[in-house]
Structure formats: C-alpha cells, structure tokens
Scaffold this motif. Structure first.
Motif, PDB file in Angstrom:
ATOM      1  N   ILE A   1     -55.978  11.533  36.467  1.00  0.00           N
ATOM      2  CA  ILE A   1     -54.954  11.751  35.556  1.00  0.00           C
ATOM      3  C   ILE A   1     -54.919  13.259  34.917  1.00  0.00           C
ATOM      4  N   LEU A   2     -56.021  13.281  34.254  1.00  0.00           N
ATOM      5  CA  LEU A   2     -56.216  14.557  33.638  1.00  0.00           C
ATOM      6  C   LEU A   2     -56.177  15.604  34.559  1.00  0.00           C
ATOM      7  N   ILE A   9     -45.128   4.734  27.001  1.00  0.00           N
ATOM      8  CA  ILE A   9     -46.451   4.116  27.672  1.00  0.00           C
ATOM      9  C   ILE A   9     -46.156   2.612  27.229  1.00  0.00           C
ATOM     10  N   VAL A  10     -46.354   2.137  28.548  1.00  0.00           N
ATOM     11  CA  VAL A  10     -46.288   0.426  28.382  1.00  0.00           C
ATOM     12  C   VAL A  10     -47.779  -0.157  28.605  1.00  0.00           C
ATOM     13  N   THR A  11     -48.344  -0.876  27.667  1.00  0.00           N
ATOM     14  CA  THR A  11     -49.466  -1.333  27.954  1.00  0.00           C
ATOM     15  C   THR A  11     -49.668  -2.797  27.250  1.00  0.00           C
ATOM     16  N   GLY A  12     -50.885  -3.528  27.662  1.00  0.00           N
ATOM     17  CA  GLY A  12     -51.255  -4.690  26.889  1.00  0.00           C
ATOM     18  C   GLY A  12     -51.756  -4.497  25.669  1.00  0.00           C
ATOM     19  N   LYS A  13     -52.271  -5.731  25.098  1.00  0.00           N
ATOM     20  CA  LYS A  13     -52.631  -5.306  23.583  1.00  0.00           C
ATOM     21  C   LYS A  13     -53.920  -4.403  23.383  1.00  0.00           C
ATOM     22  N   HIS A  14     -54.920  -4.799  24.699  1.00  0.00           N
ATOM     23  CA  HIS A  14     -56.254  -4.378  24.318  1.00  0.00           C
ATOM     24  C   HIS A  14     -56.794  -3.387  25.392  1.00  0.00           C
ATOM     25  N   GLN A  55     -56.932   8.776  28.356  1.00  0.00           N
ATOM     26  CA  GLN A  55     -56.693   9.744  29.434  1.00  0.00           C
ATOM     27  C   GLN A  55     -55.333  10.421  29.561  1.00  0.00           C
ATOM     28  N   VAL A  56     -54.268   9.195  29.542  1.00  0.00           N
ATOM     29  CA  VAL A  56     -53.034   9.392  29.485  1.00  0.00           C
ATOM     30  C   VAL A  56     -52.577  10.319  28.400  1.00  0.00           C
TER      31      VAL A  56
END
Ligand code: NAP
Ligand code: FE
Length: 365
Positions: A18-19, A34-39, A49-50
């Motif tokens: 990614i970097l 940016i879409v993610t889960g909780k942890h 990194q994103v």
C-alpha cells in the motif's frame, strides 16, 4: 475450449504494497472514505498503512468503522450517507469480507438514491471507485463483484451482484493477518476452499476457472486439515491469501452453489460463522454431487491428498469438532429458505428441497 472470463481488478501483492503504491490513490480523487470493522483494521496495522499512504499524497479521508460481521442494510446505508455528505471520491474497504462487502454497497449508495430494495434494483449511476485491503484469507471479496448483506426483511443474507462493484485495486499483504485467531483462520480458510471447490463443481465452471480452482485447492490443501492450534508464519499467511484470491476469481466467474445458499440460514438464525457453516455442509454436498461429478470429486480429493470422501468427512469433523446439532423442524425451515436462493441453479445436479433437507440432516443431526 469455451469460456468467459472477467477479472477487472488490479491486484497488487507484496510487503508494504500500500505504502509503495500510494500514488494509485491520487488517480482516484482527493477524498476517501475508509470502511472498516470496529477493531481489526486498527490492530492489524492495515488502517495505519492506508492512512499513511493517503497522507503522503495529500488525500483527506473519513473513517467509517462501524461495520459489524455480516453487515446489515442499515449499516451500509449509514456509510453511504457519510460518503455522500463528506463528498468522497472513492472508497477503501479494509478487513475481512464484511467491511470489504460493506465498502462495495457504500460505494453504490453514495452515488444512487436510497431504495428499499437494495438487492434487486438496477443502480443507474456507477459506484464510487473501490479499493480493497483484505485482512482475512477467505472471502476473496477483493476480486469479486459481490457484496453480501444481511436482509433482515427476508431473514437471510443476499448479494448485490454487479460488475460495477469489482474493486479497482486490491492490496494483498499477509502481514495484516498475523494476529488472526485460530478459529477465524480456520473458518476463513474453509470459506476459500468452499469457493474454489464449489466453483469447480458449479454449472457455470469453465476451462479457465477450473485452472484457478485447481491451483487454489492444491495450496489450501497443504493447510486445511492441519490448522487446529497451528502457529503460522507470515509467508504461510501470504500463501493462504493468494489461494483465497484465486478462489475469489473462480466464484467471480461461476457463482457459488447450494452450500452457500444453505449456509446463510445457519449464519442468520444460528450465528455460525460463514466459513464454518460451509464446512459443516461440505461432505454431504460432495456426496450429493458425486452422482454427476465423480471425476471432478476424485480430482478435488487428489489435490487435497485424500483417498476418499470418508476421509474428507473425518478430517473436516476433526477440524470443526464439536459439530452443532439442530432439530428437524429447524432444518425443514432452513431447507425452504435455501431452495429459493439463486445458488440452486448453479449446482450440478440441481437439488430439490428434499435433497437439500437430506444434506442438512446428514450434516447437522
Ligand atoms: P468478517 O466478518 O469480515 O470478520 C470476522 C471477524 O474477524 C471480525 O470480528 C473481525 O474483526 C475479525 N478480523 C478480521 N481481520 C482480522 C485480523 N487481521 N486480525 C484479527 N481479527 C480480524 O469475516 P470474513 O469471514 O472475512 O467475512 C465474512 C463475510 O464475507 C460474510 O458476510 C460473508 O457472507 C461474506 N462473503 C463475501 C464474499 C464475496 O465475494 N463478496 C464471498 C464469501 C463471503 P473486526 O470486526 O474488528 O474487523
Ligand atoms: Fe463465502
């Protein structure tokens, strides 16, 4: 040699990919959601990194970290609203299948009016471009045109399927999976195996998808039945991620079969993880398909280095022990749901409701 084959996602794999490829984000716009889960996106280091990559090319971002496993319609609608109000130019999904699938639905909803019927509508406007960063090796969502969302109204899981939601870019780095628990590793690897083997046996399998399926099964076979309490190296994680991606490419061509259609009820009503649900049903499914697909089943067994379906059953039971048991009334009601899924027609031979009930009974009683 007849085949159709579509795989429009650019897949970039390798340590710190990614970097090293941050400039790709610049080609997608100035603002990212940016879409993610909780942890796990935070804990795995993937989110860092994103964020670092986006900052290095001066892209502003908002984080939507509310995606639960098996995302709901409500969850993706909220994400779609956030993407709209922020004016996001593109979406980055980081996580297992749940956040990656949610990212796809959010990308669609950011550009289209909200409509009660998320699943069957034609989306007039193209979605925002999607990037995917898998942190499990299982769903292959990083290379598929499917977004699987929980449909509370119909008490099941359903897919939004359109070529528009293939991710533009996917970034594969096994480092992000180092902290994955043994249970989630097992369940997700079973899901990947399930994709490769179901795709191989699907009515829509073709010459080219079969080559991807065979390679995927042979890699997954090195690990699958040896995963209990296994400590994995990062290189082994890389290999599983690769095999899972291959299996995703397979189902992008072939769809999944009745195993997935049946598993949705086990997840919806019994909270059984998606991959585990597939694994519980798999031996009986193979037995059912054997009457028309004995050659391909022999091939699957040989790629797994197993000598018989009985051995497959023993190994899968050891991996999943203890096995859940359900009463007949429940299984009958699940069979009524499964027969209505599109997965039925992908299965060879096409099962009727009695066949489905038999698979449920053999697997879960
Ligand atoms: P998941 O639901 O995305 O995640 C399961 C759990 O694993 C969550 O608690 C998550 O935590 C955690 N987790 C994820 N990555 C981790 C990491 N690197 N380290 C530690 N914990 C981690 O699981 P999944 O099996 O990958 O995805 C299942 C979903 O994908 C289902 O909804 C299924 O229907 C769908 N699916 C989609 C496709 C497709 O083609 N689109 C194919 C098959 C399945 P957080 O919640 O904190 O992130
Ligand atoms: Fe799956």
């Amino acid at each position: 040699m007849d085949f159709n084959f579509l795989m429009p996602t650019k897949v970039i794999s390798g340590r710190d990919c990614i970097l090293k490829n941050a400039q790709i984000f610049s080609s997608l716009g100035k603002k990212a959601i940016i879409v993610t889960g909780k942890h796990s996106a935070k804990k795995s280091g993937a989110l860092n990194q994103v964020v670092e990559a986006l900052s290095s090319v001066s892209i502003s971002y908002k984080i939507y970290d509310q995606v639960e496993p098996n995302p709901s319609v409500d969850c993706v609608c909220k994400g779609g609203e956030l993407a709209k109000s922020f004016g996001a130019d593109f979406v980055i999904g980081i996580g297992g299948g749940s956040p990656m699938d949610a990212a796809k639905a959010i990308a669609l909803l950011a550009r289209n009016p909200w409509n009660e019927n998320l699943f069957n509508q034609t989306y007039k406007n193209h979605p925002l471009p999607i990037c995917a960063v898998p942190t499990t090796a299982g769903t292959g969502s990083e290379v598929t045109q499917y977004s699987i969302i929980t449909d509370e109204q119909n008490q099941t899981k359903r897919s939004i399927a359109t070529a528009d939601i293939f991710p533009r870019y996917s970034f594969l780095d096994g480092t992000f999976m180092v902290g994955l628990s043994n249970t989630t590793t097992i369940n997700t690897v079973i899901d990947a195996f399930s994709h490769a083997a179901e795709g191989y046996l699907s009515k829509r399998a073709n010459f080219m998808s079969d080559r991807f399926a065979e390679q995927s099964i042979s890699i997954l076979g090195k690990y699958l039945f040896d995963l209990n309490n296994k400590k994995m190296t990062v290189e082994e994680r890389d290999e599983l991620l690769y095999a899972s991606m291959l299996a995703g490419i397979v189902i992008a061509q072939t769809g999944t079969t009745i195993v997935h259609g049946m598993g949705y009820s086990l997840t919806y009503f019994k909270h059984i993880d998606h991959g585990r649900a597939n694994g519980l049903l798999f031996h009986s499914f193979l037995k059912f398909t054997q009457r028309e697909q004995s050659g391909k089943i022999e091939k699957i067994l040989s790629l797994l280095k197993l000598s018989s379906l009985d051995q497959f059953k023993t190994q899968m039971q050891q991996l999943l022990s203890p096995i859940e048991k359900f009463n007949d009334e429940e299984l009958i009601s699940f069979s009524h749901k499964a027969i209505k899924t599109g997965n039925v027609n992908n299965t060879t031979p096409i099962p009727n409701r009695e066949d489905i009930l038999k698979i449920f009974r053999e697997s879960l009683q």
